[in-house]
Each structure stands twice: as structure tokens, then as C-alpha cells.
Scaffold this active site. Structure first.
Site, PDB file in Angstrom:
ATOM      1  N   HIS A  56     -13.785 -28.029  44.327  1.00 21.80           N
ATOM      2  CA  HIS A  56     -13.020 -26.865  44.799  1.00 21.80           C
ATOM      3  C   HIS A  56     -12.611 -27.016  46.262  1.00 21.80           C
ATOM      4  CE1 HIS A  56     -14.228 -25.031  41.083  1.00 21.80           C
ATOM      5  NE2 HIS A  56     -15.502 -25.014  41.413  1.00 21.80           N
ATOM      6  N   HIS A 215     -12.732 -23.353  37.073  1.00 20.49           N
ATOM      7  CA  HIS A 215     -13.253 -24.539  36.403  1.00 20.49           C
ATOM      8  C   HIS A 215     -12.428 -24.866  35.161  1.00 20.49           C
ATOM      9  CE1 HIS A 215     -16.714 -22.479  38.358  1.00 20.49           C
ATOM     10  NE2 HIS A 215     -16.943 -23.699  38.804  1.00 20.49           N
TER      11      HIS A 215
END
Length: 329
Positions: A56, A215
Site C-alpha cells: 500500500h 486488497h
């Protein structure tokens, strides 16, 4: 799969080594790469620690430094860090005023940070973030997911901690900011986890996933690709409705890329979002555009609104100096 890697098992370690070397004036890497911490620990300050699965970037390590986080714990790609990482980070940045764990609402993160808090020797509080309006329950979560709004909470709390707010005050402020912050994302492509070697999910050339998680978790629905204006309108409609915003409200607008979206497209989304909000009488007092809470190589973006009062605006505007976020210094 085409990736700039040597071996799948070494991706995170080599990336962290490069990150720490590139920003050695701001951060240092903990023993065994368990955490990234700010180079200078400030005595008497509450320590702010966050973390989560890698993939991320720049979240969370990129937000370690003056005016934001004191430490970040990186897990493997899309995998929670472990309690021993969190405990080691807390010990390394202990300024004597307690520790606040800032945790995105994913089951692994919540469980592991809770275990670390239970084993801590000093005062510890945990703040759970759940700004995603797309779905109430999804893969890896019970309740709403913590997504791009995490950056806003970490920035505002970082400024408050830097000025000397105590642990209880910071926890209360974090709860308030989280309750005033909402996000929603859209994916145009999937992401590819290096260990898997193939896309997490499939999207047709004329499809998009509305409400996707960071995700690659499913969103509200899979639909035909729409215009940028239509995408913004749907996402902001959901966010504004959830926040029950009325005209004359001041907000922070955050347009976040997922890692595979050009800035040209993100600024186009920023432009439409401002016009949509202006049409509702909602004032954009602050804004941020860029890829800050990503999902590896996913194409798409998220929109986040955070309602601002005078205190929140001043804390957002306060100086910050981290690898990924810098102003006012």
C-alpha cells in the site's frame, strides 16, 4: 508477471532497505526490519504507531516523521505485521507519554495490535479506523474497512501529538476524525501479488469494480465501465449521504490513486469532485491528490471526504516532514 524483483521472498526486505537508505535523514530501520521509526524520538510525546500489510506504499512507512507517525510496522504483502513487531516499535519510540496504535479495520491487524496492547508495559490505547462506505462486511473485515481515510487521521493526530496532546485527548480526537471521514474506491484493473504471480481477480475490458477494497476485495457490484463524471457522482453520492452533509459544510477532499493510475486522471477526478460538491454547496477547504494508499499496481482510485472544523483544519495544515508527505517546513 512482469515485476522489478529479484526473488519473491526478498521483495519486502530489499524494498525496506532501499526506503531507509533513500530517506535516512528522516527515518531509520529497526532491528530485523521489524519497523521503520523516525530518526529523532521526541521525549514527553505520545508515540503514534501504525502498520499493516505491505503493498500500500507509501502507507504506512512513508508517513513516519515529524508531524505524523513515530513508527510503522510492515507486514508481508497484504499480510498483517505481528505483535512482536508492534511491541518492538513501541519500545523504540517510547517518549514516556504512552502509545497510540492506529489500526485499519482488518481482522489480522485488529487482532495483532490488540495482542501487542495487552502485553505492553506502559499506557497504550488503540484506535480502529473504518472509513469505507462501500460495504459493511467483506473479506478480512467485520464491519467497515479502513482505507484511504487512514492518511487523514494519521496526519491530524500527528500534528496534535507533536504539539503535546496527551494520550486520552489523542484517542478522543482520532475517534472524532474517523467518524467524520468516509471513502469509496473503484477498480479498473486487479492487482498482482508477487507471491501469487497472477491478478487477484479478473475484470473485462469494459468492466469496473465499484466499491473495491485496497486488497482487491469485492465492492458493491461489478458494472460496465462508466465515464469519470458518472463514477465520481456515484462515489460522492454514497459518501455525502453517509456523512449526512448539508450545504455550507467545509471538507477536505482526498483523491487517492491505487498505484496504476496516472496523475492526469486523478486530477480529472479532483476537478469533477470539486464541481459536484460545489453544486451541493459543500466547500472544499483543503485537498490532496496522488497515490498515497495504494494496492500494488491496481488501476483505479478512491475518493475521501473529511468534515473539517477549525481545529481539524489547523492540524491538517500544520507542518509535516515525512518521506511521502511534506509541507510547512
Amino acid at each position: 508477471m512482469k515485476k522489478l524483483i529479484n526473488a519473491v521472498d526478498d521483495v519486502l526486505a530489499q524494498s525496506l532497505d532501499g526506503f531507509a537508505a533513500a530517506h535516512a535523514d528522516i527515518v531509520t530501520l529497526g532491528e530485523e526490519r521489524k519497523f521503520v521509526r523516525r530518526r529523532q524520538v521526541k521525549p514527553g510525546k505520545v508515540a503514534l504507531i501504525s502498520g499493516g500489510g505491505s503493498g500500500h506504499e507509501p502507507l504506512h512507512a512513508g508517513f513516519v516523521g515529524f508531524g505524523m507517525l513515530d513508527a510503522a510496522c510492515p507486514g508481508q504483502v497484504f499480510t498483517s505485521p505481528t505483535p512482536d513487531q508492534m511491541m518492538a516499535a513501541a519500545e523504540a519510540v517510547d517518549g514516556g507519554a504512552g502509545t497510540l496504535y492506529i489500526v485499519k479495520n482488518y481482522e489480522g491487524d485488529v487482532m495483532n495490535f490488540a495482542m501487542a496492547a495487552e502485553m505492553a508495559s506502559g499506557p497504550v490505547e488503540s484506535l480502529i479506523l473504518d472509513d469505507d462506505v462501500a460495504v459493511e462486511n467483506s473479506t478480512w473485515t467485520t464491519g467497515r474497512r479502513g482505507v484511504a481515510g487512514t492518511l487523514i487521521v494519521e496526519k491530524i493526530l500527528g500534528a496534535a501529538a507533536e504539539r503535546g496532546d496527551d494520550l486520552a485527548s489523542l484517542k478522543a480526537l482520532g475517534v472524532r476524525v474517523n467518524s467524520h471521514t468516509r471513502s469509496m474506491g473503484v477498480a479498473l484493473t486487479s492487482c498482482t501479488v508477487p507471491a501469487a504471480g497472477k491478478p487477484t481477480f479478473s475484470l473485462g475490458e469494459d468492466e469496473m469494480e465499484m466499491g473495491v477494497g485496497i486488497h482487491g476485495e469485492p465492492g458493491r457490484r461489478r458494472v460496465k465501465l462508466a465515464s469519470a463524471d458518472a463514477i465520481v457522482d456515484e462515489m460522492l453520492g454514497a459518501i455525502v449521504g453517509d456523512l449526512s452533509l448539508t450545504s455550507a459544510t467545509e471538507v477536505l477532499l482526498f483523491v487517492n490513486g491505487f498505484g496504476g493510475t496516472p496523475l492526469m486522471e486523478l486530477y480529472l477526478m479532483q476537478d469533477r469532485a470539486r464541481k459536484w460538491l460545489d453544486g451541493k454547496g459543500i466547500k472544499v477547504a483543503c485537498s490532496l491528490t496522488g497515490s498515497y494508499v495504494t494496492s500494488l499496481d491496481m488501476a483505479g482510485c478512491s475518493l475521501t471526504l473529511s468534515v473539517l472544523d477549525d481545529q481539524a483544519k489547523a492540524l491538517w495544515d500544520a507542518p509535516v516532514h515525512t518521506p511521502a508527505l511534506r509541507w510547512g517546513m
